[in-house]
Design a protein around this motif. Sequence first.
Motif, PDB file in Angstrom:
ATOM      1  N   GLN A   1      42.355  54.421  53.204  1.00 39.12           N
ATOM      2  CA  GLN A   1      41.484  54.559  52.026  1.00 39.12           C
ATOM      3  C   GLN A   1      41.683  53.136  50.929  1.00 39.12           C
ATOM      4  OE1 GLN A   1      42.018  58.212  50.573  1.00 39.12           O
ATOM      5  NE2 GLN A   1      40.869  59.217  52.148  1.00 39.12           N
ATOM      6  N   ALA A   2      43.135  52.956  50.956  1.00 40.75           N
ATOM      7  CA  ALA A   2      43.301  51.916  50.147  1.00 40.75           C
ATOM      8  C   ALA A   2      43.092  50.342  50.561  1.00 40.75           C
ATOM      9  CB  ALA A   2      44.946  51.519  50.120  1.00 40.75           C
ATOM     10  N   LEU A   3      42.891  50.371  51.873  1.00 37.21           N
ATOM     11  CA  LEU A   3      42.225  48.883  52.415  1.00 37.21           C
ATOM     12  C   LEU A   3      40.793  49.018  51.990  1.00 37.21           C
ATOM     13  CD1 LEU A   3      43.758  49.125  56.251  1.00 37.21           C
ATOM     14  CD2 LEU A   3      44.605  48.325  54.234  1.00 37.21           C
ATOM     15  N   ILE A   4      39.868  49.977  52.097  1.00 42.94           N
ATOM     16  CA  ILE A   4      38.491  50.151  51.791  1.00 42.94           C
ATOM     17  C   ILE A   4      38.408  49.693  50.264  1.00 42.94           C
ATOM     18  CG2 ILE A   4      36.555  51.488  51.633  1.00 42.94           C
ATOM     19  CD1 ILE A   4      37.458  52.580  54.328  1.00 42.94           C
ATOM     20  N   MET A   5      39.555  50.421  49.463  1.00 41.28           N
ATOM     21  CA  MET A   5      39.269  50.138  48.012  1.00 41.28           C
ATOM     22  C   MET A   5      39.543  48.712  47.749  1.00 41.28           C
ATOM     23  SD  MET A   5      38.785  53.015  46.360  1.00 41.28           S
ATOM     24  CE  MET A   5      39.759  53.039  44.837  1.00 41.28           C
ATOM     25  N   GLN A   6      40.386  48.005  48.425  1.00 42.05           N
ATOM     26  CA  GLN A   6      40.668  46.472  48.226  1.00 42.05           C
ATOM     27  C   GLN A   6      39.448  45.937  48.367  1.00 42.05           C
ATOM     28  OE1 GLN A   6      43.372  45.122  46.556  1.00 42.05           O
ATOM     29  NE2 GLN A   6      43.958  47.227  46.455  1.00 42.05           N
ATOM     30  N   VAL A   7      38.847  46.101  49.561  1.00 41.33           N
ATOM     31  CA  VAL A   7      37.656  45.289  49.900  1.00 41.33           C
ATOM     32  C   VAL A   7      36.558  45.714  48.984  1.00 41.33           C
ATOM     33  CG1 VAL A   7      35.711  45.263  51.634  1.00 41.33           C
ATOM     34  CG2 VAL A   7      38.215  45.457  52.523  1.00 41.33           C
ATOM     35  N   ALA A   8      36.482  46.876  48.588  1.00 38.12           N
ATOM     36  CA  ALA A   8      35.308  47.152  47.709  1.00 38.12           C
ATOM     37  C   ALA A   8      35.547  46.581  46.255  1.00 38.12           C
ATOM     38  CB  ALA A   8      35.294  48.752  47.441  1.00 38.12           C
ATOM     39  N   ALA A   9      36.787  46.128  45.992  1.00 36.99           N
ATOM     40  CA  ALA A   9      37.068  45.356  44.769  1.00 36.99           C
ATOM     41  C   ALA A   9      36.921  43.936  44.672  1.00 36.99           C
ATOM     42  CB  ALA A   9      38.686  45.648  44.302  1.00 36.99           C
ATOM     43  N   GLY A  10      36.472  43.391  46.120  1.00 34.82           N
ATOM     44  CA  GLY A  10      36.362  42.013  46.568  1.00 34.82           C
ATOM     45  C   GLY A  10      37.510  41.354  46.637  1.00 34.82           C
ATOM     46  N   LYS A  11      38.744  42.026  47.006  1.00 32.23           N
ATOM     47  CA  LYS A  11      40.171  41.249  47.064  1.00 32.23           C
ATOM     48  C   LYS A  11      40.373  40.949  48.459  1.00 32.23           C
ATOM     49  CE  LYS A  11      42.347  43.384  43.064  1.00 32.23           C
ATOM     50  NZ  LYS A  11      43.321  44.165  42.558  1.00 32.23           N
ATOM     51  N   ALA A  12      39.449  41.282  49.478  1.00 34.19           N
ATOM     52  CA  ALA A  12      39.621  41.220  50.889  1.00 34.19           C
ATOM     53  C   ALA A  12      38.236  41.342  51.445  1.00 34.19           C
ATOM     54  CB  ALA A  12      40.687  41.979  51.691  1.00 34.19           C
ATOM     55  N   ALA A  13      38.180  40.770  52.721  1.00 29.90           N
ATOM     56  CA  ALA A  13      36.893  40.906  53.551  1.00 29.90           C
ATOM     57  C   ALA A  13      37.075  42.317  54.669  1.00 29.90           C
ATOM     58  CB  ALA A  13      36.235  39.835  54.041  1.00 29.90           C
ATOM     59  N   GLU A  14      35.914  42.799  54.781  1.00 26.34           N
ATOM     60  CA  GLU A  14      36.115  44.098  55.697  1.00 26.34           C
ATOM     61  C   GLU A  14      36.468  43.544  57.082  1.00 26.34           C
ATOM     62  OE1 GLU A  14      34.531  46.499  58.954  1.00 26.34           O
ATOM     63  OE2 GLU A  14      33.502  44.462  58.335  1.00 26.34           O
ATOM     64  N   SER A  15      35.825  42.506  57.416  1.00 30.47           N
ATOM     65  CA  SER A  15      36.098  41.739  58.754  1.00 30.47           C
ATOM     66  C   SER A  15      37.365  41.579  58.931  1.00 30.47           C
ATOM     67  CB  SER A  15      35.111  40.659  58.873  1.00 30.47           C
ATOM     68  OG  SER A  15      35.327  39.617  58.036  1.00 30.47           O
ATOM     69  N   VAL A  16      38.135  41.199  57.929  1.00 31.17           N
ATOM     70  CA  VAL A  16      39.609  40.932  58.261  1.00 31.17           C
ATOM     71  C   VAL A  16      40.464  41.665  57.948  1.00 31.17           C
ATOM     72  CG1 VAL A  16      41.444  39.370  56.775  1.00 31.17           C
ATOM     73  CG2 VAL A  16      39.253  38.268  57.086  1.00 31.17           C
TER      74      VAL A  16
END
Length: 285
Positions: free
Chosen positions: A174-189
């Motif tokens: 869930q933390a990974l998704i939160m970071q993606v949702a915050a624009g700090k990383a790309a889902e694909s990466v």
Amino acid sequence: MAIHLARQIWTTLEPLHDVVYFGTGVKEAGVAIGLRGYWQTYFAFRAAPLGAVTPATVLATFAGFHPEMVRKALPEAWSRATPEQCLQVRLDLSTTLLRDNGAGDAECARAVELLAPVQATADLTGRPLAAANAALPLPADPVGALWQLSSTLREHRGDGHVAALVTHGLTGRQALIMQVAAGKAAESVMRQARGLSEREWSDAFDELRARGAVEGEPANPALTGSGAALLERVEASTDEAAWNGALAVLSADAVTELTTSLAPLVKRLLDTVVPPLNPTGMVRQ
């Protein structure tokens, strides 16, 4: 809003540590001592301070990786290379990479002078990766010593971040998704770097959506207002734990000196070594 001093230090030290993940020749250095490919090298190098640990230990401390991804690397890696070999090779490689990118003895020695007391007095309670790194001897080479101190303090912050996630009821996925949702990383990466299938990613997204934390689609999540507030609390807890648990021995002037003196090196690393899209949460300014 002012950036927390702990976060200022993290944005300086994280790129220094990250050469051991993204620098040229990481996989080759692992293969040279018998390890099999990049990911076995990654897990063995990062876990080596803990000793020849099991996948369960890595899953608990690294957070967010798919169990099968870890099990493909460990414990087989320890039959190919000892933790002691991994520690020496990762230090030698990282020192070379930093020096190749312009790290000089003088500024590194001064940074070591500032950071060594931080490590010496850090509270390592509940911080296994930080404790294991702090127990390693500090290299005589000032560039190598700075890399080792950066690694200890980076893992200190990471251990505290995992504790913050648990406190706020978030899993590693869930933390990974939160970071993606915050624009700090790309889902694909992020998804591929942690070995998650589209379905596993989607399931974790659904858990967060049911909690009211995210909206949109799994491949392009966005934080809701309550999700943004939740992530802000997690990050604030992480900053406070890093500061109160170690970094508070630095004066504001020392923080300024540290971040300013290392800024040219950090910029070079961000420009040439750390990928623009990466799973560490390091965003180029």
